[in-house]
Scaffold this active site. Structure first.
Site, PDB file in Angstrom:
ATOM      1  N   TYR A  38      20.980  22.197 -58.577  1.00 41.29           N
ATOM      2  CA  TYR A  38      20.383  21.853 -57.288  1.00 41.29           C
ATOM      3  C   TYR A  38      19.124  20.991 -57.364  1.00 41.29           C
ATOM      4  CZ  TYR A  38      16.436  25.160 -57.209  1.00 41.29           C
ATOM      5  OH  TYR A  38      15.261  25.813 -57.446  1.00 41.29           O
ATOM      6  N   THR A  62      21.602  31.076 -43.620  1.00 43.10           N
ATOM      7  CA  THR A  62      21.777  32.521 -43.716  1.00 43.10           C
ATOM      8  C   THR A  62      20.789  33.254 -42.805  1.00 43.10           C
ATOM      9  OG1 THR A  62      22.379  32.170 -46.004  1.00 43.10           O
ATOM     10  CG2 THR A  62      21.871  34.433 -45.357  1.00 43.10           C
ATOM     11  N   HIS A  85      15.251  34.988 -45.050  1.00 45.58           N
ATOM     12  CA  HIS A  85      16.141  34.443 -46.083  1.00 45.58           C
ATOM     13  C   HIS A  85      15.392  33.453 -46.969  1.00 45.58           C
ATOM     14  CE1 HIS A  85      19.661  32.890 -48.133  1.00 45.58           C
ATOM     15  NE2 HIS A  85      19.375  31.665 -47.709  1.00 45.58           N
TER      16      HIS A  85
HETATM   17 CA    CA Z   1      23.973  28.006 -46.086  1.00 42.74          CA
END
Ligand code: CA
Length: 417
Positions: free
Chosen positions: A245, A350, A134
């Site tokens: 972010y 994830t 991920h």
């Molecule tokens: Ca997450």
């Protein structure tokens, strides 16, 4: 072990499991429960009927709205309850509930038809980023192949502090959030409902007993602090996330909702499914080193159900694909003296496997929308649509033992007008 209760072989809740959760009793409100085969067993009723007498539990401990009070009693109490429930359900034990048909009507309910509630009051939520695939996939999309993993990634389990207040249980719908986004082609930021709503396939661990501020938990001690595991869907608005972010990390693209499955599965139930994780290279610092098999072999699946459609499987993954194990997450979280508290949720991040078909988010499955997912009715998804239901399932299975985690099922509602 064999139960006197008839348990179908594909049941998530055999006698080896004994998950704990909170259900809404039709007359008495929230109460603690376990699940056995197709039934829910009311722990408050069993307590009142004096089946737990030798455990010396406080009165009313299973009539709380969450499991926190019981969790705070510590691992010996958790293990004593687990053992006692297994005795009560065991076909071959003298103290079995089988011998007391009068009690049974007060204790058991068909699982179908009961409303499961949020099992834990979560004081703090931390989200890790522990799957190498991920992190690599996302890194490739953001920075290209050469610098996909950040230089720190293999030296520490990267995480951020999430928001606990918006964590909801399976069955509670999630509304598409509004926010500020700025795509590559937008000349200025735009205020809009997210156009890239996503799920994240994760497993969460819930802390049963924490540590005092200023103290550490070692990798050797860490698992004794874990009360249970659950499935965790960390909803994400990729466009909001992408614009906001830097430099401080995820904020409104993440904190509008996360969804959990209602049953907590104990590490003891999962013990037969312990397995070695991937080789960690370079070697980690001593405080992150550990002994024994600290990973679990839990199979994971994500299904999506569009309006009027059948459920269709879009991802098969496994907790084995995590690079960092839970003991390392806890040791790292407390290495600076940070105090974990009863009910704290630490999510894995994830969990994507190495091959296509095992990616745990739409971002990766459709490669940021470049490869749309085709559903059986011919429609396509780049990200999730209003009216879609996302279902996460998890189970461990071998040699006739199946430890299911149940599911977390969530429908997406349209944004507020
Ligand atoms: Ca997450």
């Amino acid at each position: 072990m064999r139960s006197w209760i008839e348990i179908p072989p594909d049941s998530d809740f055999g006698i080896e499991n004994i998950p704990l959760g909170i259900f809404r009793h039709p007359a008495y409100g929230p109460r603690a429960a376990t699940a056995i085969g197709p039934y829910l067993a009311d722990l408050a009723a069993l307590h009142e009927l004096r089946y737990f007498e030798e455990l010396h539990l406080p009165d009313g401990i299973f009539e709380e709205p969450t499991l926190n009070a019981f969790m705070a009693l510590g691992q010996p109490a958790w293990r004593a309850l687990r053992q006692r429930l297994q005795e009560l359900f065991d076909a071959d034990k003298g103290g079995s509930l089988r011998n007391y048909p009068d009690s049974r009507a007060e204790v058991f309910y068909p699982l179908r038809g009961v409303e499961m509630l949020m099992p834990v009051q979560i004081p703090n939520y931390t989200d890790f980023y522990a799957s190498e695939t991920h992190a690599t996939n996302v890194g490739i999309m953001l920075r290209g192949k050469e610098n996909a993993l950040m230089p720190n990634w293999k030296h520490l389990p990267v995480a951020y502090h999430g928001r606990a207040s918006s964590i909801v249980v399976s069955g509670v719908p999630v509304r598409r959030p509004w926010g500020q986004v700025k795509g590559a082609d937008d000349p200025a930021p735009v205020y809009t409902p997210t156009r890239s709503l996503d799920f994240e396939l994760e497993v969460g661990l819930v802390i049963g007993t924490g540590n005092k501020l200023g103290t550490q938990i070692s990798t050797g001690e860490a698992e004794n602090h874990i009360f249970g595991l659950l499935l965790f869907n960390d909803w994400s608005a990729r466009d909001i996330q992408g614009w906001e972010y830097q430099p401080l990390g995820p904020f409104l693209g993440k904190n509008f909702a996360s969804s959990v499955s209602p049953w907590l599965i104990s590490p003891d139930a999962l013990a037969p499914f312990r397995t070695e994780g991937p080789m960690q290279d370079p070697a980690v610092l001593p405080y992150l080193q550990f002994e024994g098999a600290r990973h679990f072999d839990i199979q994971l699946e994500v299904l999506i159900q569009g309006p009027g459609m059948e459920e269709v499987s879009i991802c098969r993954s496994n907790t084995q694909h995590l690079y960092w194990n839970m003991a390392q997450m806890i040791a790292h979280h407390t290495v600076n003296g940070c105090n974990l508290q009863t009910g704290d949720l630490l999510a894995s991040g994830t969990i994507s496997g190495p091959e296509e078909g095992s990616f745990g988010s739409m971002l990766e499955i459709t490669w940021r929308g470049a490869k749309p997912l085709r559903l059986p009715d011919g429609s396509e998804r780049r990200f999730l649509q209003d009216g879609d239901t996302v279902i996460l399932r998890g189970w461990a299975e071998k040699e006739g033992i199946r430890i299911g985690m149940g599911e977390v099922r969530t429908e997406i509602l349209p944004a507020l007008p």
